[in-house]
Design a protein around this motif. Sequence first.
Motif, PDB file in Angstrom:
ATOM      1  N   UNK A  89       0.932  -0.924   0.071  1.00 18.23           N
ATOM      2  CA  UNK A  89      -0.104   0.033   0.023  1.00 18.23           C
ATOM      3  C   UNK A  89       0.896   1.212  -0.246  1.00 18.23           C
ATOM      4  N   UNK A  90       0.370   2.298  -0.720  1.00 19.82           N
ATOM      5  CA  UNK A  90       1.361   3.721  -0.589  1.00 19.82           C
ATOM      6  C   UNK A  90       1.388   4.160   0.780  1.00 19.82           C
ATOM      7  N   UNK A  91       2.353   4.844   0.960  1.00 20.93           N
ATOM      8  CA  UNK A  91       2.538   5.335   2.368  1.00 20.93           C
ATOM      9  C   UNK A  91       1.846   6.393   2.623  1.00 20.93           C
ATOM     10  N   UNK A 128       1.598  10.118   9.262  1.00 17.07           N
ATOM     11  CA  UNK A 128       0.125  10.568   8.968  1.00 17.07           C
ATOM     12  C   UNK A 128       0.163  11.926   9.861  1.00 17.07           C
ATOM     13  N   UNK A 129       0.955  12.463  10.143  1.00 19.18           N
ATOM     14  CA  UNK A 129       1.142  13.809  10.929  1.00 19.18           C
ATOM     15  C   UNK A 129       0.817  13.694  12.495  1.00 19.18           C
ATOM     16  N   UNK A 130       0.454  12.358  12.943  1.00 17.44           N
ATOM     17  CA  UNK A 130       0.432  12.035  14.426  1.00 17.44           C
ATOM     18  C   UNK A 130       1.820  12.384  15.073  1.00 17.44           C
ATOM     19  N   UNK A 131       2.061  12.706  16.221  1.00 17.57           N
ATOM     20  CA  UNK A 131       3.412  12.584  16.968  1.00 17.57           C
ATOM     21  C   UNK A 131       3.476  11.464  17.628  1.00 17.57           C
ATOM     22  N   UNK A 132       4.500  10.613  17.824  1.00 24.09           N
ATOM     23  CA  UNK A 132       4.928   9.473  18.593  1.00 24.09           C
ATOM     24  C   UNK A 132       5.860   9.861  19.591  1.00 24.09           C
ATOM     25  N   UNK A 133       5.591   9.563  21.144  1.00 22.28           N
ATOM     26  CA  UNK A 133       6.337   9.759  22.102  1.00 22.28           C
ATOM     27  C   UNK A 133       7.559   8.433  22.134  1.00 22.28           C
ATOM     28  N   UNK A 178      11.364   2.800  11.216  1.00 20.60           N
ATOM     29  CA  UNK A 178      10.752   2.169   9.832  1.00 20.60           C
ATOM     30  C   UNK A 178       9.750   3.127   9.073  1.00 20.60           C
ATOM     31  N   UNK A 179       9.013   3.921  10.070  1.00 21.71           N
ATOM     32  CA  UNK A 179       7.913   4.754   9.809  1.00 21.71           C
ATOM     33  C   UNK A 179       8.537   6.205   8.993  1.00 21.71           C
ATOM     34  N   UNK A 180       9.581   6.692   9.647  1.00 22.89           N
ATOM     35  CA  UNK A 180       9.939   8.005   9.343  1.00 22.89           C
ATOM     36  C   UNK A 180      10.798   7.756   7.694  1.00 22.89           C
ATOM     37  N   UNK A 230      -2.690  21.144  13.381  1.00 23.87           N
ATOM     38  CA  UNK A 230      -2.925  19.950  13.932  1.00 23.87           C
ATOM     39  C   UNK A 230      -3.282  18.855  13.101  1.00 23.87           C
ATOM     40  N   UNK A 231      -3.928  19.130  12.361  1.00 20.24           N
ATOM     41  CA  UNK A 231      -4.611  18.244  11.400  1.00 20.24           C
ATOM     42  C   UNK A 231      -3.399  17.468  10.463  1.00 20.24           C
ATOM     43  N   UNK A 232      -2.383  18.489  10.223  1.00 23.82           N
ATOM     44  CA  UNK A 232      -1.251  17.784   9.351  1.00 23.82           C
ATOM     45  C   UNK A 232       0.046  17.519  10.207  1.00 23.82           C
ATOM     46  N   UNK A 233      -0.095  17.987  11.478  1.00 24.54           N
ATOM     47  CA  UNK A 233       1.391  17.808  12.400  1.00 24.54           C
ATOM     48  C   UNK A 233       1.101  18.516  13.615  1.00 24.54           C
TER      49      UNK A 233
END
Length: 479
Positions: free
Chosen positions: A11-13, A223-228, A273-275, A419-422
């Motif tokens: 699937x496309x990223x 997807x713009x969400x932050x990960x701690x 992996x994701x970045x 916030x919707x984008x990042x």
Amino acid sequence: MPGDPESGPLPQKTDFSEWYTEILWRAGIIDNRYPVKGLYVWYPYGFTLRKQVYGILRELLDRDHQETLFPLLIPEHEFMKEAEHIAGFEDEVYWVTRGGRTPLDVPLALRPTSETAIYPMYALWVRSHADLPLKYYQVVNTFRYETKATKPLIRAREITSFKEAHTVHATWAEAEEQAKLAVALYRSFYERLSIPVLVSKRPDWDKFPGADYTIAIDTIMPDGRTLQIGTVHHLGDNFSRTFNIRYEDEKGEQQYAHQTCYGISERSIAAVLSVHGDDRGLVLPPQVAPVQVVVIPVIVGKRKDEVLGAARSLKERLAAAGIRTGVDEREIRPGAKYYHWEMRGVPLRLEVGPRDLDRGVVTLVTRLGEKSEAPAPSVVDAVQGILAKLSDALLGKAAAEMRGRVAAPKDMEGAKAAVGRGVAVVSWCGARECADLLEKQTEGSILGTDVGGNQLPAIPKDCIVCGKEGTPTLVSRSF
Ligand code: P5A
Ligand code: ZN
């Protein structure tokens, strides 16, 4: 089988969630079919990546920490000692209540984190100011009965790669100094993974249970969400008072110690992996790639043995120089091999075919698609140069992407869009009511206040809600 090339296109990223789920098994990182929710299995390739990543973490820690190992089980009476800590973790603890068929006298908690396993021992070990500072760490599995949706590496119920450091100091100020060193250590760790980070102080209601304050390291996912991806906690003397960790100072008086703790989990690998990954699969930074270079013999017709021989000797030369190298000798189309290794994120591919042999060259193609040629005798130098540049290129690329997702909105509507984008950077006065409104109107949550070093865009000083003087604050949706 992991990475079956017949399993259709990735699937496309842009559909990050789908991409993430697929890539984990297709690239041979994690199998999520273990029959307990929130528990996952490392494939060998994923485990080798983990070893590389944690090798860097250990190298950084071993400079001035010592590694140790504490038990998995914590007796109920120790676990129940620190009120805030219990309140924070009570709903997430797995309990062992039986040995065989016999009920246990003392129920045992599976550690959700190890403060209450370690600190009773620290109370025995710390005697005098000469024992301080004490800086120990361990890499263990911990268990948290997570109630939010579980996700491999990101929200697991068994965290398999929990690196936790626990330090003890004489004074509050010395513990604060250590917290700063820990943040710097985590910054260099993520720089070595070519991952840009945001460092912020969590609002009081979001700090670690039992801490004076929490500094968090976050990154922004596709997807713009932050990960701690890491946290550093100043524990003050909260735990030392509960667990009676005291030392005799120079005047011979008993003093409570001050503590910090800081942790990193396999979320660090999720970030790698994701970045860096793309529509063709993983893109692994050379520093941690299990295979840094793959040699592909391009075999046609009669010169097969000659080409294979050249490919093998290339591999030998690279391996002798300490470069993790593989040769793909399978009898399949070169195109299928390219696809296979691209999916797994191998940073550099070397191609050798009859034409290269005749011209005395090797073709080099990076995972970012840059093609070059090197004379066969100097191929080791060429590979080392390319790999070093690739690490910088990956960090540069990821940092630019992150900057593009951090915005300084003018008003609340702009903040919601950001916030919707990042991440939105806004001024916030610190009042809880303003935070509640800010979170409601942006449909995000406060990540924390700026602690410097984030290269944030400039913003006006007045709180976006009430207009009083505030501090630059990061707002996002988080995992
Ligand atoms: C610090 C180490 C602690 O537990 N005690 C010892 C402190 N902090 S923490 O913030 O609760 O966790 C540390 C980091 O672990 C990651 N993490 C997780 N990773 C995967 N699955 C989970 N369920 C999970 N929960 C926490 C986060 O990166 C967190 O910063
Ligand atoms: Zn305000």
